[in-house]
Design an enzyme around this catalytic site. Sequence first.
Site, PDB file in Angstrom:
ATOM      1  N   LEU A 586     -25.639  42.879 -20.949  1.00 50.27           N
ATOM      2  CA  LEU A 586     -26.002  44.465 -19.829  1.00 50.27           C
ATOM      3  C   LEU A 586     -26.697  43.946 -19.122  1.00 50.27           C
ATOM      4  CD1 LEU A 586     -27.001  47.254 -22.810  1.00 50.27           C
ATOM      5  CD2 LEU A 586     -24.195  46.240 -21.490  1.00 50.27           C
ATOM      6  N   GLY A 587     -28.079  43.190 -18.977  1.00 44.58           N
ATOM      7  CA  GLY A 587     -28.648  42.487 -18.143  1.00 44.58           C
ATOM      8  C   GLY A 587     -29.421  41.531 -18.037  1.00 44.58           C
ATOM      9  N   ALA A 588     -29.650  40.154 -17.505  1.00 45.82           N
ATOM     10  CA  ALA A 588     -30.901  39.476 -17.328  1.00 45.82           C
ATOM     11  C   ALA A 588     -31.409  38.161 -16.259  1.00 45.82           C
ATOM     12  CB  ALA A 588     -29.721  38.336 -18.068  1.00 45.82           C
ATOM     13  N   GLY A 589     -32.921  38.740 -16.660  1.00 48.74           N
ATOM     14  CA  GLY A 589     -33.717  38.583 -15.526  1.00 48.74           C
ATOM     15  C   GLY A 589     -34.840  37.309 -15.799  1.00 48.74           C
ATOM     16  N   PHE A 591     -37.590  36.815 -17.774  1.00 50.25           N
ATOM     17  CA  PHE A 591     -38.513  36.499 -18.905  1.00 50.25           C
ATOM     18  C   PHE A 591     -37.021  36.498 -20.053  1.00 50.25           C
ATOM     19  CE2 PHE A 591     -41.412  37.935 -15.814  1.00 50.25           C
ATOM     20  CZ  PHE A 591     -42.033  36.758 -16.351  1.00 50.25           C
ATOM     21  N   GLY A 592     -35.852  36.962 -20.029  1.00 47.46           N
ATOM     22  CA  GLY A 592     -35.614  37.942 -21.661  1.00 47.46           C
ATOM     23  C   GLY A 592     -33.843  37.867 -20.788  1.00 47.46           C
ATOM     24  N   LYS A 593     -33.428  38.902 -21.478  1.00 42.63           N
ATOM     25  CA  LYS A 593     -32.063  39.716 -20.980  1.00 42.63           C
ATOM     26  C   LYS A 593     -31.764  40.993 -22.421  1.00 42.63           C
ATOM     27  CE  LYS A 593     -29.608  36.438 -24.491  1.00 42.63           C
ATOM     28  NZ  LYS A 593     -28.052  35.206 -24.160  1.00 42.63           N
ATOM     29  N   VAL A 594     -30.495  41.562 -21.653  1.00 46.30           N
ATOM     30  CA  VAL A 594     -30.607  42.757 -22.613  1.00 46.30           C
ATOM     31  C   VAL A 594     -29.073  42.648 -22.747  1.00 46.30           C
ATOM     32  CG1 VAL A 594     -30.265  45.464 -23.239  1.00 46.30           C
ATOM     33  CG2 VAL A 594     -32.149  44.256 -21.799  1.00 46.30           C
ATOM     34  N   ASP A 776     -45.030  53.668 -14.823  1.00 42.58           N
ATOM     35  CA  ASP A 776     -44.552  53.408 -14.162  1.00 42.58           C
ATOM     36  C   ASP A 776     -43.503  54.400 -14.724  1.00 42.58           C
ATOM     37  OD1 ASP A 776     -42.885  51.852 -12.701  1.00 42.58           O
ATOM     38  OD2 ASP A 776     -42.265  50.274 -13.415  1.00 42.58           O
TER      39      ASP A 776
END
Length: 977
Positions: A586-589, A591-594, A776
């Site tokens: 679904l998404g990656a950045g 430090f990690g991913k979903v 936030d």
Amino acid sequence: MELGPPLVLLLATVWHGQGAPVIEPSGPELVVEPGETVTLRCVSNGSVEWDGPISPYWTLDPESPGSTLTTRNATFKNTGTYRCTELEDPMAGSTTIHLYVKDPAHSWNLLAQEVTVVEGQEAVLPCLITDPALKDSVSLMREGGRQVLRKTVYFFSPWRGFIIRKAKVLDSNTYVCKTMVNGRESTSTGIWLKVNRVHPEPPQIKLEPSKLVRIRGEAAQIVCSATNAEVGFNVILKRGDTKLEIPLNSDFQDNYYKKVRALSLNAVDFQDAGIYSCVASNDVGTRTATMNFQVVESAYLNLTSEQSLLQEVSVGDSLILTVHADAYPSIQHYNWTYLGPFFEDQRKLEFITQRAIYRYTFKLFLNRVKASEAGQYFLMAQNKAGWNNLTFELTLRYPPEVSVTWMPVNGSDVLFCDVSGYPQPSVTWMECRGHTDRCDEAQALQVWNDTHPEVLSQKPFDKVIIQSQLPIGTLKHNMTYFCKTHNSVGNSSQYFRAVSLGQSKQLPDESLFTPVVVACMSVMSLLVLLLLLLLYKYKQKPKYQVRWKIIERYEGNSYTFIDPTQLPYNEKWEFPRNNLQFGKTLGAGAFGKVVEATAFGLGKEDAVLKVAVKMLKSTAHADEKEALMSELKIMSHLGQHENIVNLLGACTHGGPVLVITEYCCYGDLLNFLRRKAEAMLGPSLSPGQDSEGDSSYKNIHLEKKYVRRDSGFSSQGVDTYVEMRPVSTSSSDSFFKQDLDKEASRPLELWDLLHFSSQVAQGMAFLASKNCIHRDVAARNVLLTSGHVAKIGDFGLARDIMNDSNYVVKGNARLPVKWMAPESIFDCVYTVQSDVWSYGILLWEIFSLGLNPYPGILVNNKFYKLVKDGYQMAQPVFAPKNIYSIMQSCWDLEPTRRPTFQQICFLLQEQARLERRDQDYANLPSSGGSSGSDSGGGSSGGSSSEPEEESSSEHLACCEPGDIAQPLLQPNNYQFC
């Protein structure tokens, strides 16, 4: 008949003369204007209870000499009868006052929308007039403008509403209250009356008080009463087995027959004490109630505890000290005190008092006890009997700490083992062959148990310090000596090895600074500098951080936060890895991913559920793993709520940590609003909104792609953006996608925006109730799931700044400056009130359909000056005036003047109710087709970060006139602090 929950407030008051309580201002009625400050003060002999209709903004003043109710902004909802009753003396009675808040716009205040009675009872329809002058023009109608049945007998009471005598089943209907105001008809909303058929039953009885204590010579009264719909029943009062001959008083109230026998004693004696029974009977059956009447010689105050007065807990444990007090008359003063011996670093004692009849329960809370909090805790209480006290002694248990040293004594080698801990640790010596750091009794050559070590220190409430000596004559080389200690808290050990010193050989003298040595030193220096540079760069690299904070306690403006790493992890959340079937990312950045996944057997064995799974990259560092684990612990600590992204499970064993959360099919709120905005032809203003504000605002131009972010978990930049959509793996998924596509074509209404705002406020109110500060709050951190349910997520903040030029490194933490309160920006102070400020910015995002806050203003010195000077953004084009007023109150520079999330929920729900009722509100128009799909998938970490301020003139339509000339450069919503 149920008229809704009463407002009940308790307060201990000062003593005054005998008689019923007195309400100030005096008089049976009080008429005020809307917005006025109203103060009702009740003076009594003891503790009092206020009851009346629930209404907003009443506060209880604990500092006043009596029980004082105050509202600083009276509204029509405050209209009603308020009663002050003395709790401890039923003979004193009560006093009432009726308050009118004269509001021409609201003639009626409804205390309930549904009333249920039994046939033959009196039915009260609680519609109260807000102006006493209107009582002569009131009338009652059935729904649809129909007249009340001719056989229905009713009358109107300004204090109670319309009252129907002996209600019949045929009277069940919806009723509307009417009156005339300045020649115009004013009606209330409907009240549903339900009349149930009566069923014969034994009389209802009441024996008051339920328990009674009097000092010999004092007055007392015992009242036995019974009620029934039929008159044929009898009531008697007995002491033990003796029937008391007391006159019977009968009455007919609220369509019920009431019979009372009251025993009044002017001066009680010991023979009056005993068990009293109130017995009521008819042809259907009998009911009995009993009470104990105790006569004592003098006042008494007894303190007891079911706990031992000598308490022992481990450091860091929590403890509740509980004391029960039986007292007559009431306790006047009490307090918990710490008597030492450690007075440094003492925090304020936290305790509560629970009160029953002649009995008190005092509880002292000692949370995560520190070493300096061991000692004596003293409860002192006083009534007319005098003072009494109870003392607890708290001793802390410490695991052993050990240190081994060597010293020659009289030419012999002796090993000394110094140990501290509580309870006193036991000491065991072991001699093991070779140089080893492990040894047990099976491997040991010799074992010595020291049963009588020397006690060096044994102070009360402190560690015991002991010393054990092992005389060994001559140390043996190639041997290791262990000192092992143990107590009920833990164990510890340390070893000692003999070092063999051989003969040294003198090397020939040579010049130290030879060219080879110099070259080696230079290379080593360069390597050290390079290592330091790499270490500095590593420290500068942003880390995956946990943004939320949970308050442990606070004193004034000083907050102490819980360390999330110290929170426990409950194994009930553990879920088998093999039961997860992963789908698309679904998404990656950075430090990690979903990842989307299907969970088999989550909750029930045969359950199949689509979930979102958050995980770290394989290159994650230890502190990032700890941060994800902390996020998992805090989600489990918070518990479940409809409006937060809830934890469903986790995998912490046998592989990397996986956090399983709810799957949110519509993605984040920000991109949802922007996709809807692309289809907008023009604004849909509510009747309460200014029509002149930017009437030319017709089409919101937004870029076709937005950078999808998830605090570092789903941020890759524009080119590597992964649209979060459901993965079609079955026919059911295709139907699901069709539903989402159908929803995508539906235009937004003002009610939808109010719905999102209210749900986020409810989620934030839940977090505030858990002492959780989000830090936030923004539309990008709100996810939407089926039914357009908004859920607050993204409790961790970590951004992929390596590939994003919008972020400037100025430290080791990035902050969402445009969403932050002034005290957070300038003083690094985070509270629930600072979250309220951020929520106001989120409201602005919602009612501008996803525009950037402070459009046209860069994050620079000018921005900081504007915030410090109290600058507020203009009213968004889709926001009614009432909503904009909420935003402005959230942006108050004084944090204590900002509304609470509970108050915001109430205001938004009122606005939503008005919006639903008002048929003149139009839907936000759509272009007839959807240019963007609402089927983007979401996750607990899913969020999106908007592109920075575009240069289109439409965006400037929401700016103040002075801001339009501000050049639109590439801004940065986050900065380092």
